[in-house]
Design an enzyme around this catalytic site. Structure first.
Site, mmCIF file in Angstrom:
data_model
loop_
_atom_site.group_PDB
_atom_site.id
_atom_site.type_symbol
_atom_site.label_atom_id
_atom_site.label_comp_id
_atom_site.label_asym_id
_atom_site.label_seq_id
_atom_site.Cartn_x
_atom_site.Cartn_y
_atom_site.Cartn_z
ATOM 1 N N GLN A 1 0.817 -1.171 0.004
ATOM 2 C CA GLN A 1 0.095 0.059 -0.201
ATOM 3 C C GLN A 1 0.972 1.227 0.046
ATOM 4 O OE1 GLN A 1 -3.466 0.536 2.728
ATOM 5 N NE2 GLN A 1 -2.109 2.028 3.496
ATOM 6 N N GLY A 2 0.462 2.095 -1.212
ATOM 7 C CA GLY A 2 1.684 3.462 -1.169
ATOM 8 C C GLY A 2 0.678 4.679 -0.844
ATOM 9 N N SER B 1 1.072 6.451 2.962
ATOM 10 C CA SER B 1 1.873 7.355 3.664
ATOM 11 C C SER B 1 3.020 7.993 3.138
ATOM 12 C CB SER B 1 2.161 6.638 4.906
ATOM 13 O OG SER B 1 0.968 6.435 5.704
ATOM 14 N N SER C 1 4.745 -1.471 4.248
ATOM 15 C CA SER C 1 5.115 -3.080 4.591
ATOM 16 C C SER C 1 5.022 -3.845 3.504
ATOM 17 C CB SER C 1 3.806 -3.518 5.367
ATOM 18 O OG SER C 1 3.672 -2.644 6.383
ATOM 19 N N GLU D 1 -9.467 -1.542 5.931
ATOM 20 C CA GLU D 1 -8.300 -1.538 6.665
ATOM 21 C C GLU D 1 -8.893 -1.531 8.110
ATOM 22 O OE1 GLU D 1 -4.471 -0.066 5.878
ATOM 23 O OE2 GLU D 1 -4.529 0.923 7.821
ATOM 24 N N ASN E 1 -3.877 7.017 17.847
ATOM 25 C CA ASN E 1 -5.095 7.099 18.807
ATOM 26 C C ASN E 1 -5.643 8.610 18.717
ATOM 27 O OD1 ASN E 1 -4.955 4.597 19.447
ATOM 28 N ND2 ASN E 1 -4.364 5.010 21.691
#
Lengths: 395, 370
Positions: free
Chosen positions: A131-132, A134, A166, A249, A374
């Site tokens: 996944q690209g 961030s 990742s 997600e 959070n």
């Protein structure tokens, strides 16, 4: 309200369990229990073979429609599968980014050609995905993306940098959120591109993390290309597609976790019984609290699922991420306190390698950061669920 | 598997909400706080008979409606949300529960119909510590020729001075076998206690060598007593959920209204994040309480884990939310005039009642084999 699973669901559970137990104690005993939190690279090649075997037997994408090679499994059946998978010691899934993030987005927004080209190979674990999203300057503030793609002679040419990616080092494809409209700002002018990783313009550099391992990467795009047709949801609609991906997600893919959490907590309980810490009143309190927290997560997930099955997204869905992340981070701390002084000693026969619970402790610090910190989760809860005022943006 | 509220559940909740919004206003709550019993007889009759809340969870064969504990939990939650003064908790969740779980056919046939109609109230007396382990029981019993002899003193018995029937759990003086007995209010010395939380009456109940007949003893023993207390713990958790929910709602409303530094304080992240954390507690609390209520309905052994989970989780959550509610209200939050302190005190009282969160976590630790 009915807490029991139906006869059909119980029969499905037995079918799943029988199959998993047979193969994870047979040909695939070598990958059993491998690839947990902080150990995602363990026995990598063997786990790819396992993923492909799962797919051939029709267990890789059970929630997919039958027409696409799935089983049309209900949400409840998907939960049952996830629980049984964890209980049987199924290894950490490698194909999950493709299966649970790329594929659902393609199913919703993709063209027929994209579906035909990409979905079967995702299902069969023939192509792995990353996944690209961030970037160094676009973390919590995801829409601040700078990686750009320009159409040149019928193909997109990509320049920029992604991070915290990742599995980038062994992915075949990346779904990339990038700016396709010059001068656009925030969520406008973004597109969702599918880009092949194995090409000259893509450079993957591992990021060494606090455990000493490198599971994340930086990915540099310097003149990387992809076909004009590899845009999902249309040019300029990338934000909408990406937000849909993030719903997946933050939703379905967290369900499988609880069974893994169960295994981790059980390991800590056994350790406490074995080393006498279970007699310490404060440790007892914390173990009981952890147990209660895990049960509450299960209750909450069952409620979310039932509501999702009937097509409603009610308030309890908002608390899933912050609840499990915070709980898991506490579990890591508890694991160290149960280990006592032993917790400081890592594997002695290797250079710098953590034991399992040390990995849990260190790696769980990322739980309250990735997929919405959070703090971001609290903003989302306040603004969307409680209808409190939105944060003003800086100029 | 289906874990969501049905149309009927929603109807029960909406009816309760609408009724209590009018009848259990903060003016009414403050009036009840001044009464001896903590509630008004006429209002109790309305709740019991017209609303049907006393008969709701009583089996049909004893003139009840035979509904489940999810329905009862909805009522308890809404009453907690409004701090409604009534003998419903002690009568239905404690006294009648003891009869339902442990009574003989005759005892049930004689008493449950009257309880269902709201003509008799009840409670359960057993100890002084709140918790309900065998060592916490402070009454003792001995058999006599004509029945049984009871002696001992319990503190903080809910509605202990007003309940018509007191179910007393006692230990055999020698063997420590636990039995429950039906005792009439007139047979005991009961004294209302002055308590920090004024929205619920507590009394001490004392018996010195009193005699009860052979028909006063319940069939059930310690297991049934624990089951009753586990069920009432879950219903108390439902009440505390209502308390937590009120604190969240009041905090959000107030923070959107109150302007400082030229903006509603609810636009500051420090306040938004507090409210978000409260919502996490409230929403997980809903999942927790209603799962536990389903477990009561299912009648499985999981009760031994679902009850401590609900009680420990919700009483802690209510306490946290009530504290944050005062903080968000600022100066007004610590005045007598604002309602925040009523919820704070109710949350605190509930934390100790029927076992502290620490005690319930220890019960869970034991259930986990620790």
């Amino acid at each position: 309200m009915e807490l029991n699973f139906s006869k059909e669901e119980e029969a499905f559970r037995i079918e799943v369990r029988t199959w998993l137990v047979e193969h994870l104690n047979g040909d695939f005993a070598n990958v059993k229990g491998k690839g947990g939190a902080g150990e995602q690279l363990e026995h990598f090649d063997e786990r790819v073979v396992w993923e492909q075997f799962l797919a051939k037997a029709g267990w890789a994408a059970i929630g997919w429609p039958k027409a696409l090679g799935g089983r049309d499994a209900s949400l409840m059946e998907q939960v049952i599968f996830a629980e049984e998978y964890a209980n049987a010691g199924g290894p950490g899934r490698l194909a999950h980014i493709g299966l649970e993030l790329a594929a659902p987005t393609i199913m919703v927004f993709g063209t027929d050609e994209q579906k035909a080209r990409f979905l079967p190979k995702i299902r069969d674990a023939e192509e792995m995905w990353c996944q690209g999203f961030s970037e160094p300057g676009a973390g919590s503030d995801l829409s601040n993306i700078r990686t750009k793609a320009t159409l040149v002679d019928g193909q997109w040419v990509i320049e920029g940098q992604k991070t915290w990616t990742s599995h980038a080092q062994h992915s075949d494809w990346c779904f990339l959120l990038c700016r396709t409209e010059e001068g656009s700002k925030n969520h406008k002018g973004l597109s969702f591109l599918l880009v092949r990783m194995d090409q000259a313009g893509v450079d993957v550099r591992p990021i060494k993390q606090l455990t000493g391992d490198a599971e994340f990467n930086e990915v540099f795009f310097d003149g990387a290309v992809t076909a004009e047709a590899n845009v999902v949801g249309g040019v300029g609609n990338g934000w909408k597609a990406a937000m849909t991906t993030l719903t997946f997600e933050r939703g379905v893919s967290t369900l499988a976790q609880q069974a893994n959490f169960r295994n981790e907590l059980d390991e800590i309980i056994e350790l406490a019984k074995g080393n006498g810490k279970a007699k310490d009143p404060l440790i007892r309190q914390r173990l009981a609290e952890a147990e209660m927290g895990l049960r509450v997560q299960r209750y909450n997930a069952l409620r979310t699922l039932t509501n999702a099955d009937s097509g409603t997204f009610s308030r309890e869905g908002y608390i899933t991420k912050i609840f499990w992340a915070t709980w898991h981070r506490e579990l890591g701390k508890l694991a160290m306190d149960v280990m006592g002084p032993e917790a400081e000693l890592i594997c002695q026969d290797e250079d710098y390698k953590m034991q399992r619970l040390q990995n849990l402790f260190l790696f769980s610090r990322s739980d309250t950061i990735y997929a919405g910190t959070n703090q971001v989760q609290r903003n989302i809860i306040a603004e969307r669920a409680l209808q409190m005022p939105k944060e003003p943006r800086g100029a | 598997m289906n874990f969501s509220f049905s149309e009927e559940h929603n109807l029960i909740r909406e009816t309760a909400k609408g009724f209590l919004a009018v009848s259990s206003s903060n003016t009414a709550v403050r009036e009840w706080m001044e009464t001896d019993k903590g509630y008004e007889d006429a209002f109790w009759q309305t709740l019991a008979c017209e609303m049907g809340w006393a008969m709701l969870a009583i089996p049909e064969e004893y003139d009840g409606l035979g509904m489940g504990y999810v329905e009862l939990a909805i009522i308890m939650e809404e009453m907690g949300h409004r701090l409604t003064g009534s003998p419903l908790f002690a009568t239905i969740c404690q006294g009648a529960q003891a009869l339902i779980q442990g009574g003989t056919g005759r005892q049930k046939a004689e008493l449950l119909p009257e309880i269902a109609m709201g003509t008799k109230t009840a409670t359960l007396a057993f100890g002084a510590n709140g918790s309900f382990g065998i060592d916490d029981i402070t009454f003792e019993w001995m058999p006599t020729e004509t029945g049984y002899n009871l002696t001992g003193k319990a503190s903080q018995v809910i509605d202990g001075a007003s309940a018509d029937i007191i179910i007393v759990a006692a230990r055999h003086k020698v063997s420590r076998e636990v039995k429950m007995f039906i005792v009439d209010q007139s047979a005991v010395t009961s004294t209302n206690l002055k308590t920090m939380d004024q929205t619920r009456r507590m009394a001490s109940v004392e018996m010195e060598d009193i005699s009860v007949g052979k028909d006063a003893i319940l069939e059930g023993g310690y297991d049934e007593f624990v089951k009753v207390c586990n069920i009432s713990s879950i219903m108390l958790a439902a009440e505390q959920l209502g308390v937590a929910r009120w604190c969240l709602d009041a905090s959000v409303t107030y923070s959107l209204d109150r302007v400082q530094f030229g903006r509603a304080i609810g636009s500051f992240q420090s306040i938004k994040h507090k409210c978000s954390d409260m919502m996490v507690l409230v929403e997980s609390g809903i999942s927790c309480v209603y799962y536990a209520a389903c477990v009561i309905d299912a009648g499985t052994d999981e009760l031994a884990e679902a009850a401590p989970t609900a009680k420990a989780t919700l009483t802690s959550s209510a306490m946290t939310c009530a504290g944050e509610c005062i903080q968000i209200h600022g100066g007004i939050g610590i005045t007598w005039e604002a309602d925040a302190h009523l919820y704070f005190k109710r949350a605190r009282a509930g934390e100790q009642l029927l076992g502290s969160p620490t005690w319930h976590r220890e019960q869970m630790a034991v259930a986990m084999g620790l």
